[in-house]
Design a protein around this motif. Structure first.
Motif, PDB file in Angstrom:
ATOM      1  N   GLN A 667       0.817  -1.594   0.379  1.00 50.78           N
ATOM      2  CA  GLN A 667       0.468   0.034  -0.183  1.00 50.78           C
ATOM      3  C   GLN A 667       1.114   1.317  -0.132  1.00 50.78           C
ATOM      4  OE1 GLN A 667      -2.320   0.469   3.866  1.00 50.78           O
ATOM      5  NE2 GLN A 667      -4.359   0.647   2.438  1.00 50.78           N
ATOM      6  N   GLN A 670       1.578   3.015  -3.145  1.00 50.71           N
ATOM      7  CA  GLN A 670       0.756   3.940  -3.858  1.00 50.71           C
ATOM      8  C   GLN A 670       0.809   5.601  -3.294  1.00 50.71           C
ATOM      9  OE1 GLN A 670      -1.279   3.282  -5.805  1.00 50.71           O
ATOM     10  NE2 GLN A 670      -0.528   1.373  -6.461  1.00 50.71           N
ATOM     11  N   ASN A 671       1.452   6.245  -3.044  1.00 48.96           N
ATOM     12  CA  ASN A 671       1.491   7.507  -2.531  1.00 48.96           C
ATOM     13  C   ASN A 671       1.473   8.329  -3.586  1.00 48.96           C
ATOM     14  OD1 ASN A 671       3.154   7.887  -3.822  1.00 48.96           O
ATOM     15  ND2 ASN A 671       5.254   7.359  -2.564  1.00 48.96           N
ATOM     16  N   GLY A 672       0.956   8.365  -4.457  1.00 52.04           N
ATOM     17  CA  GLY A 672       0.098   9.291  -5.518  1.00 52.04           C
ATOM     18  C   GLY A 672       1.323  10.943  -5.673  1.00 52.04           C
ATOM     19  N   ILE A 673       2.515  10.863  -5.569  1.00 53.54           N
ATOM     20  CA  ILE A 673       3.729  11.318  -6.161  1.00 53.54           C
ATOM     21  C   ILE A 673       3.668  11.203  -7.280  1.00 53.54           C
ATOM     22  CG2 ILE A 673       5.816  12.175  -4.864  1.00 53.54           C
ATOM     23  CD1 ILE A 673       4.834  12.097  -2.214  1.00 53.54           C
ATOM     24  N   LEU A 674       4.266  11.812  -8.370  1.00 50.94           N
ATOM     25  CA  LEU A 674       4.269  10.650  -9.376  1.00 50.94           C
ATOM     26  C   LEU A 674       5.942  11.345  -9.346  1.00 50.94           C
ATOM     27  CD1 LEU A 674       3.888  11.199 -12.603  1.00 50.94           C
ATOM     28  CD2 LEU A 674       4.169  13.146 -13.121  1.00 50.94           C
ATOM     29  N   GLN A 675       6.932  11.245  -8.310  1.00 51.40           N
ATOM     30  CA  GLN A 675       7.808  11.158  -8.602  1.00 51.40           C
ATOM     31  C   GLN A 675       8.508   9.992  -8.172  1.00 51.40           C
ATOM     32  OE1 GLN A 675       8.287  14.158  -8.818  1.00 51.40           O
ATOM     33  NE2 GLN A 675       9.220  14.813 -10.712  1.00 51.40           N
ATOM     34  N   TYR A 677       6.560   7.142  -8.546  1.00 51.34           N
ATOM     35  CA  TYR A 677       6.410   5.754  -9.353  1.00 51.34           C
ATOM     36  C   TYR A 677       7.010   6.054 -10.778  1.00 51.34           C
ATOM     37  CZ  TYR A 677       1.443   6.349  -7.134  1.00 51.34           C
ATOM     38  OH  TYR A 677       0.650   6.993  -6.735  1.00 51.34           O
ATOM     39  N   ALA A 678       7.838   7.142 -10.901  1.00 50.83           N
ATOM     40  CA  ALA A 678       9.023   7.044 -11.755  1.00 50.83           C
ATOM     41  C   ALA A 678      10.335   6.266 -11.211  1.00 50.83           C
ATOM     42  CB  ALA A 678       8.967   8.460 -12.299  1.00 50.83           C
ATOM     43  N   VAL A 679      10.175   6.335  -9.802  1.00 47.50           N
ATOM     44  CA  VAL A 679      11.804   5.689  -9.230  1.00 47.50           C
ATOM     45  C   VAL A 679      11.393   4.603  -9.457  1.00 47.50           C
ATOM     46  CG1 VAL A 679      12.700   4.918  -7.564  1.00 47.50           C
ATOM     47  CG2 VAL A 679      12.774   7.689  -7.598  1.00 47.50           C
ATOM     48  N   ALA A 682      11.456   2.829 -13.335  1.00 47.31           N
ATOM     49  CA  ALA A 682      12.876   2.976 -14.522  1.00 47.31           C
ATOM     50  C   ALA A 682      13.520   1.427 -13.061  1.00 47.31           C
ATOM     51  CB  ALA A 682      13.607   4.581 -13.615  1.00 47.31           C
TER      52      ALA A 682
ATOM     53  N   LEU B  31      16.118  11.239 -17.808  1.00 46.59           N
ATOM     54  CA  LEU B  31      15.753  10.396 -16.316  1.00 46.59           C
ATOM     55  C   LEU B  31      16.166  11.067 -15.346  1.00 46.59           C
ATOM     56  CD1 LEU B  31      14.385   7.412 -15.561  1.00 46.59           C
ATOM     57  CD2 LEU B  31      17.007   6.494 -15.365  1.00 46.59           C
ATOM     58  N   PHE B  34      13.953  14.647 -14.914  1.00 49.23           N
ATOM     59  CA  PHE B  34      12.698  13.685 -14.684  1.00 49.23           C
ATOM     60  C   PHE B  34      12.005  13.044 -12.861  1.00 49.23           C
ATOM     61  CE2 PHE B  34       9.302  10.837 -14.212  1.00 49.23           C
ATOM     62  CZ  PHE B  34       8.426  11.253 -15.220  1.00 49.23           C
ATOM     63  N   LEU B  35      13.271  13.450 -12.176  1.00 49.81           N
ATOM     64  CA  LEU B  35      13.447  12.247 -11.111  1.00 49.81           C
ATOM     65  C   LEU B  35      13.490  13.399 -10.311  1.00 49.81           C
ATOM     66  CD1 LEU B  35      14.717   8.216 -11.195  1.00 49.81           C
ATOM     67  CD2 LEU B  35      12.448   9.402 -11.110  1.00 49.81           C
ATOM     68  N   ARG B  38      11.076  18.688 -10.115  1.00 55.38           N
ATOM     69  CA  ARG B  38       8.700  19.217  -9.395  1.00 55.38           C
ATOM     70  C   ARG B  38       8.407  19.826 -10.491  1.00 55.38           C
ATOM     71  NH1 ARG B  38      10.329  15.090  -7.384  1.00 55.38           N
ATOM     72  NH2 ARG B  38      10.693  14.596  -5.099  1.00 55.38           N
ATOM     73  N   SER B 108      -1.034  14.998  -5.836  1.00 55.72           N
ATOM     74  CA  SER B 108      -0.688  13.337  -5.089  1.00 55.72           C
ATOM     75  C   SER B 108      -2.442  13.074  -4.617  1.00 55.72           C
ATOM     76  CB  SER B 108       0.411  13.816  -3.953  1.00 55.72           C
ATOM     77  OG  SER B 108      -0.086  14.403  -2.863  1.00 55.72           O
ATOM     78  N   GLU B 109      -3.337  13.293  -4.516  1.00 53.85           N
ATOM     79  CA  GLU B 109      -4.662  12.996  -4.045  1.00 53.85           C
ATOM     80  C   GLU B 109      -4.815  11.873  -4.670  1.00 53.85           C
ATOM     81  OE1 GLU B 109      -6.719  16.495  -5.831  1.00 53.85           O
ATOM     82  OE2 GLU B 109      -4.416  16.454  -4.576  1.00 53.85           O
ATOM     83  N   LEU B 110      -4.458  11.246  -5.871  1.00 54.47           N
ATOM     84  CA  LEU B 110      -4.477  10.094  -6.113  1.00 54.47           C
ATOM     85  C   LEU B 110      -4.057   8.571  -5.888  1.00 54.47           C
ATOM     86  CD1 LEU B 110      -6.988   9.544  -8.656  1.00 54.47           C
ATOM     87  CD2 LEU B 110      -5.172   9.065  -9.997  1.00 54.47           C
ATOM     88  N   HIS B 111      -3.931   8.629  -4.760  1.00 55.34           N
ATOM     89  CA  HIS B 111      -3.203   7.683  -3.861  1.00 55.34           C
ATOM     90  C   HIS B 111      -4.236   5.981  -3.146  1.00 55.34           C
ATOM     91  CE1 HIS B 111      -2.920   8.927   0.001  1.00 55.34           C
ATOM     92  NE2 HIS B 111      -3.042  10.312  -0.624  1.00 55.34           N
ATOM     93  N   GLU B 112      -3.793   5.384  -2.989  1.00 60.44           N
ATOM     94  CA  GLU B 112      -4.447   4.170  -2.448  1.00 60.44           C
ATOM     95  C   GLU B 112      -5.885   4.123  -2.980  1.00 60.44           C
ATOM     96  OE1 GLU B 112      -4.408   4.461   1.882  1.00 60.44           O
ATOM     97  OE2 GLU B 112      -2.040   4.908   1.723  1.00 60.44           O
TER      98      GLU B 112
END
Lengths: 712, 112
Positions: A667, A670-675, A677-679, A682, B31, B34-35, B38, B108-112
């Motif tokens: 769980q 799934q923190n909603g932080i884009l980076q 997910y990217a990590v 990658a 890369l 990107f990482l 922000r 970042s609301e789109l989690h869980e």
């Protein structure tokens, strides 16, 4: 030794059985005989309609009496039309053909009637007594007028339909249909007072114990079909008589047939060890006990063995087995009956005991004696039950013989008391003036001839006990000083309807004497029991004209003491009178002596077990409980425990928990932080790249592990 | 038959290595950018950088194998990337209007 010889006779009969067994021919003329079956069915529908339209009078009873009476008249008509055994096809039912060429086999079971003297004999008393007892019930059940009343008579109609199918069916499948049908009707009517837990338990017990016997019958039916290729009586007897090849091969599956049929018969007719359901079946209304559990249904087992009598020859030990089971049942049931206090239960045990006599008769090869005893017993036991019912009805459910006394001096109870006296005299076989005397003697004498001395002595001792316990009831209840206590029971809980205006008659001080319907039926059936004396030659002729015919082995000598048929009337009379005298001493002349005897037996440690064991029915129920119910209960609860804690908790819930745990573990990703997910993306791509890059090394590494694991 | 693309000689392996190193460098820069960043526009530019790294590698391999399909792919990629850039920049503008910031953490609301 004698038994073995007799058995041999039966076996060698084969060749001339073919000519000796009367084979029924099909006829197309007497289709009207089908009304014997259809009328009870119409009666069932009529009762159902009465219930649906909430009829609140005695209409269901009159309809049932009318339809059953018509059924009896049709039976009478059939009897007077009868010239030779016939089968009457009502409609084609089951007709299958299997295989082709030389392997061709068929399974044919038409809805046909097999009319010969044996089925006529049975049908005459089944429909006749059915009508009379329905008439009796019209008064007996009057406190239930309403839905319960219609339900009761619907049950009686179902029973008559099923019993007619059982007796008249021309094949074993129809017999089986009727067999299950009467079992169902019995369940229906025992559980009539369905709000009373004991009645529900008794109904279940009857049904379940009967299932054991029914399993035997079903297997026997299958083996018969497999061996002889047919289940239609006329073809069966023809093939058996002509020494069908399978019979001579005589494998175990052929020799098992008589035993399986026996199992079915013992279940339905309450013989050892399956008799425990019958005494409990007395929870049903008394007319049911009289009709189903005394006169007709319980004789279905005797009918089965009489009908299939030639099949007993398939194994040499079959007939002796029937004889011994019958004799032992007669003795055991009589000893239990001696120590009971509930008069209806005493009658139930006497029924079991008399059924034992009938099987003894079959076993010692006197089908005539067995069938005649069935016939006479149907009448006198119906009288006894119906008088018990009248007493129960009048005294608000009182059945304890210690709380009833001197009924014959009460106004309005004279007919009940004296018909009961005659019923008792028949049951004990009082010399020359009762039908029971002749039918029982036929069996007991034959037991000495083609059975063994042991069997004969058991039968005689049982006759002595029968005389004692029967007159214990009559002397206690009908004779002596007038003294009674009413029961606290109305006529059992009904549907909550119909008590109203009758409630004031019951359970308030005064017993109410039976009225016209009950008295009329008692007198009529008692007359029937008396007239049955003169029907002995007729009954013999009926049995000997049917497939149950059997030349009873004769004794070697012809002197008085060499031929049991000559000395038995004298010996049996003496036995009976001694039994009655003992009962008179203990239960009329000196009632305190009975209690004194009981306490003296209890005081002596060596004999104390005897009255206790007898009062507890030799612990048969407890033995069944210990051997069957308790283990099943333990296994059931163990399995329930396993189901609840192993299957449900560990397996089902466990599997359900795995995805939940896994989900919880991942769980945080799934923190909603884009980076982030990217990590992971990658990183994943990098891992795959590394894997591809170093593929040969990875494969070698894995092989090393697996090889090492395999080698170790 | 004259080849459509008149490459007289294939790339030498050394030249190919140079191209690939450049491509890998571009990809890693994209890369890492990107990482670590922000700002959504910068992140978008970084994805473009990774795109170009892949395109460069494809052209290099096409030249090495004397196969024109590498270049064909790249032309397709550029076309798609152009269309996608229009869409993505539109989205970024839209997201900016909602939150008055370009930070990706604002969404970042789109989690869980």
């Amino acid at each position: 030794m004698i038994a073995a010889n007799a058995q041999l006779d039966l076996l060698t009969l084969g060749a001339h059985h073919a000519t000796a067994i009367p084979i029924a021919q099909p006829t197309t003329e007497m289709g009207w005989a089908g009304w014997i079956l259809w009328l009870p069915l119409i009666s069932l529908i009529a009762c159902g309609l009465c219930a649906a339209f909430r009829v609140r009078n005695k209409l269901p009873a009159w309809l049932t009496v009318g339809f059953l009476g018509s059924s009896f008249l049709v039976t009478l008509g059939l009897y007077f039309q009868y010239t030779e055994p016939v089968t009457i096809e009502l409609f084609r039912w089951i007709d299958l053909s299997l295989g082709t060429g030389t392997d061709a086999a068929g399974f044919t079971a038409n809805f046909s009637l097999y009319v010969d003297q044996l089925s006529l004999l049975w049908m005459l008393f089944v429909t006749g007594l059915g009508t009379l007892i329905a008439l009796y019930a019209s008064e007996y059940m009057e406190s239930d007028v309403g839905a319960g009343y219609a339900r009761f008579f619907a049950g009686v109609s179902v029973f008559l339909f099923a019993m007619s199918a059982l007796v008249l069916g021309d094949n074993l499948l129809m017999l089986y249909l009727g067999w299950e049908g009467v079992g169902f009707a019995s369940y229906w009517l025992i559980g009539y007072y369905y709000t009373r837990p004991s009645a529900v338990a008794a109904a279940k017990k009857a049904f379940i114990v009967n299932r054991i016997g029914d399993l035997g019958l079903a297997l026997g039916l299958y083996l018969i079909w497999r061996t002889f290729g047919t289940i239609e009586y006329s073809e069966l007897f023809e093939r058996l008589g002509s020494g069908h090849h399978a019979t001579q091969a005589g494998g175990w599956s052929v020799r098992a047939i008589p035993y399986l049929l026996m199992l079915g018969a013992f279940g339905k007719s309450a013989q050892l060890p399956l008799f425990v359901w019958l005494p409990d079946a007395m929870e049903g209304p008394t007319p049911v006990s009289a009709l189903i559990h005394a006169a007709t249904m319980v004789t279905a087992g005797v009918y089965l063995l009489a009908r299939m009598f030639p099949f007993l020859a398939l194994d040499a030990a079959a007939a002796p087995t029937v004889a011994w089971i019958g004799a032992l049942t007669a003795l055991v049931a009589a000893t239990i009956g001696m120590a009971q206090y509930d008069i209806k239960r005493i009658m139930a045990y006497s029924t079991v005991s008399q059924l034992g006599y009938m099987f003894l008769g079959i076993g010692v090869l006197t089908t005539f004696g067995a069938a005649y005893h069935v016939f006479t017993h149907a009448f006198f036991k119906a009288v006894l039950f119906l008088t018990c019912g009248a007493i129960m009805h009048g005294f608000a459910g009182q059945l304890d013989l210690r709380k009833l006394s001197g009924l014959r001096q009460l106004p309005g109870w004279r007919i009940t008391s004296y018909t009961m006296l005659y019923g008792c005299l028949c049951l004990v076989g009082f010399p020359y003036v009762t039908s029971g005397f002749f039918s029982k003697d036929a069996i007991m004498a034959q037991a000495f001839i083609s059975g063994s001395t042991g069997l004969g002595l058991i039968a005689l001792v049982t006759a002595l006990l029968t005389a004692y316990y029967t007159f214990r009831v009559w002397f206690r209840v009908c004779a002596g000083p007038v003294k009674y206590e009413l029961g606290d029971d109305h006529h059992g809980p009904d549907d909550g309807e119909g008590h109203g205006d009758h409630g004031d008659q019951h359970g308030h001080g005064e017993p109410h004497a039976p009225r016209l319907a009950i008295n009329l039926v008692l007198v009529l059936i008692t007359t029937g029991a008396f007239l049955a004396i003169f029907l002995k030659p007729w009954a013999r002729e009926m049995v000997m004209g049917s497939t149950a015919r059997n030349a009873e082995p004769h004794s070697e000598g012809h002197g008085f003491w060499q031929d049991p048929h000559k000395w038995m009337p004298v010996v049996a009379s003496i036995t009976t009178i001694v039994g009655i005298a003992i009962a008179w001493h203990f239960h009329l002349a000196n009632r305190k002596a009975a209690d004194a005897l009981r306490s003296r037996l209890l005081a002596n440690p060596a004999t104390a077990w005897l009255p206790v064991a007898m009062e507890n029915k030799w612990y048969f129920d407890e033995i069944y409980h210990g051997l069957i119910r308790l283990p099943l209960w333990i296994v059931g609860h163990a399995l329930a425990f396993l189901d609840r804690y192993l299957v449900d908790l560990v397996i089902v819930d466990g599997i359900a928990r795995v995805p939940r745990w896994v989900g919880r573990a991942f769980q945080p990703l799934q923190n909603g932080i884009l980076q982030s997910y990217a990590v992971s993306m990658a990183g994943g791509v990098g891992l795959v790249a590394l894997l591809v890059l170093y593929m040969p090394q990875v494969i070698k590494l894995l092989e090393g592990w697996l090889g090492g694991g395999g080698g170790g | 038959m004259t080849p459509l693309l008149a490459l007289s000689d294939p790339l030498t392996p050394v030249a190919l290595a140079h191209f690939l190193i450049t491509s890998g460098g571009l990809f890693v820069i994209g890369l890492v950018g990107f990482l670590t960043r922000r700002n959504m526009i910068v992140m978008f530019l970084c994805t473009e950088l990774m795109f170009q790294a892949a395109a460069l590698a494809m052209i290099a391999f096409g030249a090495y194998h004397l196969d024109p399909s590498g270049q064909v792919f790249v032309i397709f990629i550029l076309t798609v990337a152009a269309a996608e850039a229009a869409l993505a920049l539109g989205l970024v503008v839209f997201l900016y209007r909602r939150r008055e910031t370009l930070s990706a953490e604002a969404w970042s609301e789109l989690h869980e």
